[in-house]
Design an enzyme around this catalytic site. Structure first.
Site, PDB file in Angstrom:
ATOM      1  N   LYS A 199       8.901  38.451  -3.023  1.00 60.44           N
ATOM      2  CA  LYS A 199       9.973  37.587  -2.521  1.00 60.44           C
ATOM      3  C   LYS A 199      10.042  37.800  -1.017  1.00 60.44           C
ATOM      4  O   LYS A 199      10.338  38.896  -0.538  1.00 60.44           O
ATOM      5  CB  LYS A 199      11.294  37.999  -3.199  1.00 60.44           C
ATOM      6  CG  LYS A 199      12.530  37.322  -2.713  1.00 60.44           C
ATOM      7  CD  LYS A 199      12.549  35.825  -2.860  1.00 60.44           C
ATOM      8  CE  LYS A 199      12.062  35.288  -4.165  1.00 60.44           C
ATOM      9  NZ  LYS A 199      12.214  33.861  -4.381  1.00 60.44           N
ATOM     10  N   HIS A 335       9.696  30.526 -13.523  1.00 58.10           N
ATOM     11  CA  HIS A 335      10.679  31.059 -12.581  1.00 58.10           C
ATOM     12  C   HIS A 335      11.687  31.944 -13.308  1.00 58.10           C
ATOM     13  O   HIS A 335      11.931  31.774 -14.494  1.00 58.10           O
ATOM     14  CB  HIS A 335      11.386  29.851 -11.954  1.00 58.10           C
ATOM     15  CG  HIS A 335      12.653  30.169 -11.244  1.00 58.10           C
ATOM     16  ND1 HIS A 335      13.901  30.066 -11.841  1.00 58.10           N
ATOM     17  CD2 HIS A 335      12.887  30.577  -9.985  1.00 58.10           C
ATOM     18  CE1 HIS A 335      14.830  30.391 -10.964  1.00 58.10           C
ATOM     19  NE2 HIS A 335      14.247  30.707  -9.829  1.00 58.10           N
TER      20      HIS A 335
HETATM   21  O1  GKR Z   1      16.756  36.525  -7.140  1.00 57.35           O
HETATM   22  O2  GKR Z   1      17.096  36.273  -5.019  1.00 57.35           O
HETATM   23  C1  GKR Z   1      16.532  35.983  -6.072  1.00 57.35           C
HETATM   24  C2  GKR Z   1      15.490  34.900  -6.033  1.00 57.35           C
HETATM   25  O3  GKR Z   1      15.388  34.407  -4.734  1.00 57.35           O
HETATM   26  C3  GKR Z   1      15.848  33.811  -6.974  1.00 57.35           C
HETATM   27  O4  GKR Z   1      17.144  33.352  -6.769  1.00 57.35           O
HETATM   28  C4  GKR Z   1      14.914  32.634  -6.885  1.00 57.35           C
HETATM   29  O5  GKR Z   1      15.456  31.584  -7.606  1.00 57.35           O
HETATM   30  O6  GKR Z   1      13.328  33.892  -8.209  1.00 57.35           O
HETATM   31  C5  GKR Z   1      13.614  32.799  -7.503  1.00 57.35           C
HETATM   32  C6  GKR Z   1      12.458  32.055  -6.915  1.00 57.35           C
HETATM   33  O7  GKR Z   1      11.346  32.233  -7.339  1.00 57.35           O
HETATM   34  O8  GKR Z   1      12.656  31.232  -6.022  1.00 57.35           O
HETATM   35 MG    MG Z   2      10.506  30.681  -6.124  1.00 56.43          MG
END
Ligand code: GKR
Ligand code: MG
Length: 440
Positions: A199, A335
């Protein structure tokens, strides 16, 4: 044939808002709060069988479910999906993407999420009543083991929770390339994952490039790498990152939602292809519903769709999506958002029953703890990075009511009623912080 089984009348629907400790994870949306919110649904038949579902949490989700609860009672679980079908075609104009709102907080996809959670509970109820796993109701499994990927997050020190519920920090701070390699190794050793997603969209792109390069060196080209900055980059920066990581993202990796919007994604794709770089672009931000697919395909803006049974309209719509992706030569991945075992099993069952699933699925499960799990028997085990689908009926899990009560207590005690990563960021990291797209 036991004819009693042909009618599965829904007697009641119970909704539980719960909170689970969540570490201070970062993304371009901001910072995770000390608690993630989830909603657990129990759909009980007149025969006393209970179907379960899990979805996004907080006040709005619970209110949406409460609104349809009187309609659901008395309906047959076999035909519930058909009856609720209008929810799948909301007559709402506007931005249903996740560009400007965290998943679970866009009111324009609320009806899709509502349909999804009710379908999940109905499938579990039917499966438990007739003694068949959910994947069998979806047409049968094509795999027994569903592979997931290590999902790395930049994070501050801390394990989540508040006050006397503050948790120990399982993974430690992760804000440098070296620390991210350590985080990856720890998660891969614990769960057996064989692919990695980072991420991103948190630090300067050069830092994030360095993290991916460090991972490529540490784990070798046999471990596919993905990077997902949730739209934090301009088209130009996305192309620069794509160029810098052309080698590292090859061999089954991808570049996920580098920039905002399908136009931006298409521009990144064109620029990379013009340089001979064929790294596929994946999306769960610009592409969140069937309505987005025609343009995504026409403009070659997205080569891999990340499905999610919590907002694509449930498990069967995810299967339809898989077929559409196959038809148009798109890949399919999955996702996730912070979740517990019921969601994990729903994701695993639909993945097991979807032949065209071309990548290991995302999961936040390693970030959650045994103390918060609500399924009986505790956390779902992983085998070599995969979840095994057994012959257990329904989703294969039942509720631990003591654990559920603890989750409800945490919810009652904490101040959070929706996910707001921007507010958390201002509270804990930078009082002036706002989400800017693009940031770099
Ligand atoms: O958990 O902060 C998080 C992620 O950024 C999530 O909200 C995203 O929706 O996992 C996600 C993604 O792949 O974009
Ligand atoms: Mg994503």
């Amino acid at each position: 044939v036991n004819l009693d089984m042909t009618d599965i009348r829904i007697a009641s629907l119970r909704t539980h808002s719960i909170a689970l400790a969540d570490p201070p994870l970062r993304s371009s949306y901001g910072l995770h709060a000390p608690y993630a919110l989830r909603t657990i649904v129990e759909m009980e038949s007149e025969d006393g069988v209970i179907g379960l579902a899990e979805t996004h949490g907080g006040e709005a989700m619970a209110a949406d479910i409460a609104r349809v609860t009187p309609d659901v009672a008395g309906t047959s679980a076999w035909s519930l999906a058909a009856r609720l079908m209008p929810l799948l075609s909301p007559a709402l104009e506007g931005d249903r993407s996740q560009t400007h709102r965290v998943p679970g907080e866009n009111p324009l996809d609320a009806s899709m999420r509502l349909y999804s959670v009710l379908e999940m509970a109905a499938l579990d109820l039917v499966g438990k009543t007739v003694g068949q796993p959910v994947c069998a109701l979806l047409g049968g499994r094509v795999r027994d083991l569903v592979p997931f990927s290590a999902y790395l997050f930049y994070k501050h020190a801390g394990g989540g929770g508040e006050g006397d519920d503050t948790r120990d920090d399982e993974y430690g701070e992760g804000l440098t390339p070296e620390a991210m390699v350590v985080q990856a190794r720890q998660m891969m050793e614990a769960y057996g994952f064989t692919s990695i997603k980072l991420k991103a969209g948190v630090l300067d792109p050069d830092e994030e490039i360095a993290a991916i390069k460090a991972m490529h060196v540490a784990f070798g080209p046999g471990v596919p790498l993905r990077i997902d900055p949730n739209c934090a980059w301009s088209v130009e920066t996305s192309v620069r990152v794509g160029r810098a990581l052309a080698r590292e993202l090859a061999n089954g990796g991808y570049l996920e939602d580098p920039t905002a919007g399908l136009d931006g994604m298409a521009a990144v794709r064109r620029a990379l292809l013009a340089e001979g770089i064929d790294t596929p672009l994946a999306s769960n931000v610009a592409t969140t519903s069937f309505d987005h697919l025609p343009i995504a395909v026409r403009d070659d803006a997205v080569q891999i769709v990340l499905c999610d049974p919590h907002y694509w309209g449930g498990l069967r719509q995810v299967q339809h999506l898989a077929r559409v992706c196959q038809t148009f030569g798109l890949g399919l991945s999955m996702h996730s958002n912070s979740h517990l075992g019921i969601s994990l099993m729903a994701m695993a069952h639909v993945a097991a029953a979807s032949p065209h699933l071309t990548y290991a699925c995302d999961t936040h499960y390693p970030w959650q703890r045994a103390a918060d799990e609500v399924v009986e028997g505790g956390r779902i085990p992983f085998e070599h990075g995969s979840v095994r689908i057994t012959d257990a009926p329904g989703l294969g899990v039942s509720l631990d009511y003591d654990q559920l009560a603890r989750g409800r207590e945490r919810y009652a005690r904490c101040a959070y009623r929706k996910r707001d990563d921007e507010a958390e960021m201002r509270k804990h990291v930078d009082a002036q912080w706002t989400r800017r797209l693009p940031r770099w």
